[in-house]
Design a protein around this motif. Sequence first.
Motif, PDB file in Angstrom:
ATOM      1  N   ARG A   1       0.825  -1.221   0.000  1.00  0.00           N
ATOM      2  CA  ARG A   1       0.000   0.000   0.000  1.00  0.00           C
ATOM      3  C   ARG A   1       0.854   1.264   0.000  1.00  0.00           C
ATOM      4  NH1 ARG A   1      -3.447  -0.826   5.502  1.00  0.00           N
ATOM      5  NH2 ARG A   1      -4.260  -2.942   5.144  1.00  0.00           N
ATOM      6  N   TYR A   2       2.029   1.164   0.631  1.00  0.00           N
ATOM      7  CA  TYR A   2       2.852   2.337   0.885  1.00  0.00           C
ATOM      8  C   TYR A   2       3.971   2.506  -0.147  1.00  0.00           C
ATOM      9  CZ  TYR A   2       0.439   1.775   5.308  1.00  0.00           C
ATOM     10  OH  TYR A   2      -0.544   1.635   6.267  1.00  0.00           O
TER      11      TYR A   2
ATOM     12  N   TRP B   1      -7.107  -1.861  -1.430  1.00  0.00           N
ATOM     13  CA  TRP B   1      -6.618  -0.517  -1.095  1.00  0.00           C
ATOM     14  C   TRP B   1      -6.823   0.433  -2.277  1.00  0.00           C
ATOM     15  CZ3 TRP B   1      -5.420   1.593   3.393  1.00  0.00           C
ATOM     16  CH2 TRP B   1      -4.692   2.784   3.420  1.00  0.00           C
TER      17      TRP B   1
ATOM     18  N   ASP C   1      -3.781   6.876  11.793  1.00  0.00           N
ATOM     19  CA  ASP C   1      -3.846   5.550  11.179  1.00  0.00           C
ATOM     20  C   ASP C   1      -5.287   5.183  10.834  1.00  0.00           C
ATOM     21  OD1 ASP C   1      -2.395   3.309  10.271  1.00  0.00           O
ATOM     22  OD2 ASP C   1      -3.109   2.133  11.968  1.00  0.00           O
TER      23      ASP C   1
ATOM     24  N   HIS D   1      -6.562   2.383   8.201  1.00  0.00           N
ATOM     25  CA  HIS D   1      -5.513   1.428   7.841  1.00  0.00           C
ATOM     26  C   HIS D   1      -5.754   0.065   8.489  1.00  0.00           C
ATOM     27  CE1 HIS D   1      -2.473   4.276   5.972  1.00  0.00           C
ATOM     28  NE2 HIS D   1      -3.441   5.081   6.398  1.00  0.00           N
TER      29      HIS D   1
ATOM     30  N   SER E   1      -6.839  -3.740   7.029  1.00  0.00           N
ATOM     31  CA  SER E   1      -6.095  -4.972   7.319  1.00  0.00           C
ATOM     32  C   SER E   1      -7.023  -6.069   7.836  1.00  0.00           C
ATOM     33  CB  SER E   1      -4.997  -4.691   8.350  1.00  0.00           C
ATOM     34  OG  SER E   1      -4.049  -3.768   7.844  1.00  0.00           O
TER      35      SER E   1
END
Length: 722
Positions: A513-514, A571, A675, A678, A682
């Motif tokens: 995702r990052y 995502w 966060d 996020h 998950s």
Amino acid sequence: MKQIVQSVSAGELKVVDVPQPEPGATEVLVATRRSLLSAGTERAVRELASASLLRKARARPDLVRQVVNRARTGGVRSTLAAVRSRLDEDMPLGYSAAGVVVTAGAAADGIRPGMRVATASAGHAEYQAVPGLLAVPVPESVSDQAAAFGAVAAIALQGLRQAEVGLGGSVAVVGLGLVGQLTVRLALASGLNVIGIDLRQWTAELAGGGGAVGLVEAGAATTEQIRELTRGRGVDAVLITAATTSSEPVARSAEIARDRARLVVVGDVGLDLDRRRFYERELDLRFARSYGPGRYDRAYEEWGVDYPIGHVRWTARRNIEAYLDLVASGRVAVDDLVTHVFDVQQATSAYEVLASDPRSLAVQLSYSAPAQVSRQTITVRPRRTSASPRAGLIGAGNYAKATFLPALKEAGWADDLAAITSARGLSARHAAERNGIAVVAPTVEDLLVRDDVDVVFVLSRHDSHARLVVQALDAGKHVFVEKPLALTQDELDQVTAAYERNAGHLFVGFNRRYAPMVVQASEALAAGSGPITVAYRVNAGQLPDSHWYHDRRQGGRVRGEVCHFLDLASWLVGEQPRVVSAHGSGRGEPGLEEDVSVLLGYPNGSTATITYSTRGHRRTPKERLEVLGRGRTILIDDFQRLEIDGREVKRVPGGKGHRDLLAHTRRVVVGEASDEGHLEASFGTTRAALSAVAALTGIEEHSSRLPTQLDADSAVRAGFAL
């Protein structure tokens, strides 16, 4: 505790302090009393480790090919990092020992504390965590010194079993080192006529002193002697226990064997052979695999599943038992083979003797550590105080050392690594020394009670993730766990409950995702509206049968790796899937299939297809992601190339987002970032992965009501729209 290790890259031998290992359910913890240096094996290992990188490559071309193939698919940079990590490791030495049981796992049948056992597959260390089936009770009349031969003697005995020679038959043993001498004595105890052959006079005489005929190899003259001893026929079997790169021992064995005899390779010898010699006599060339059936079998060694005696009479354990019984009855003696004994603190001297004294045969190490559980914390360097959040790591495997720790330091955690622990201790100590980590904690519990640990990073095997997350959250820590978060819905429920009752943050290692290219792609998609279509192709590659991903306890590749790609698809869509369908190849155990296609359907009309295959060409890049929709066409090619609307986007860093995720984790913990969303993503990814497995197995997963962005009515069920 003291353990003997050797540097893989430089060959340096050292005695190090590591925490006492933690035995699993099928293992036993043993306080070592004696361990045996296997002259041939350990000398060869030491020589290879001390060799130059070029010599290592020449000695192991198979590993060189693996490196080249990985570089083609995974990139040169990551491959070099993995190679450097492997070369920088400390390797434990030794595999044959005896000691006293300290504790026994719940599934280690027939073993109890205080029992003396002979052990196999454990190194030279004061304490060993040994598979229960490779810890064999020692008869009272057998000394620790004799019991320490157990694993090496089982190797010799397995060679004899492969020879299949009955009472009164004849065998030749080529190579009279330690394994050769044991083979001679076991063969004599079996009622066989034995001829021992070596290049050295003294080893031939030693074999002859026990009742065999000892010969010094002299070519045709030796062949003639053997013909005379066998009435002109040749021996019924030849056991090749030499250790040499030369093929001559095997070639010579063909000359002294009778018609249709068996040649059994026990030692590490060359195999560049002339087919005619074997064809003319129809010789049977066999190989003996270590201690016997069960060796290298995960079900046997790790799960403690024994073979039924009616189907497999002689397993690795039963071979060791047979040796111990022969010693107890007086039919086999080995004490005279011991040439040197050193205290474990003098282990370097023992290896020096092994290398310098040509008459060193059986060299042993002695130990005196108490037979009790110890919780010793190892301090690697003085701990530095810091106002920043301090990190503790659970797990120190290859991924942790080659990928995670470098990314962790790049993300700003370099000065805040407080403690580390691992199941075996040695890997944790090595990681601590290389990364400036202050403390090696003996157990997870010892790490979690430390006041200087604020954030716990869980990098252990998959079956421990959920349990360790719950423990760490309940200990008041922030937690980062590598994927997968959980392997079952029950585990996910337990994690969710622990998160809700505690104040710590929880992060999951869905790093893609990052990745910078994903961030750029997300920004491009955000400019439009409407559904998108995601096509994600993964050329995963095959894994060897021995890989731990094939262990059903670890959940398989769908739960453990496909979850990465499910996560990235969701995502990019910005929602969690309403429908999850999955189809597999039908090969292998249900739920552990490796070639699968997963289809995800989302409330906003988006769809995603994950095609995960292990059977593509090895030169094909691993990952290819295509996204169509919102007026955009996006291609990410193995996280090395980004294309938007048919044009390559330059100056976007590659990589899969490990550093970026860990930097985000740090910012959240110190209060500099949010966060929000996020963790919910998950949780959703974990449910989707469990539903994919359920679809493959035909069993519906029942989801609990979890804190997600979607209503519980949109929770994932295998193959059903809710």
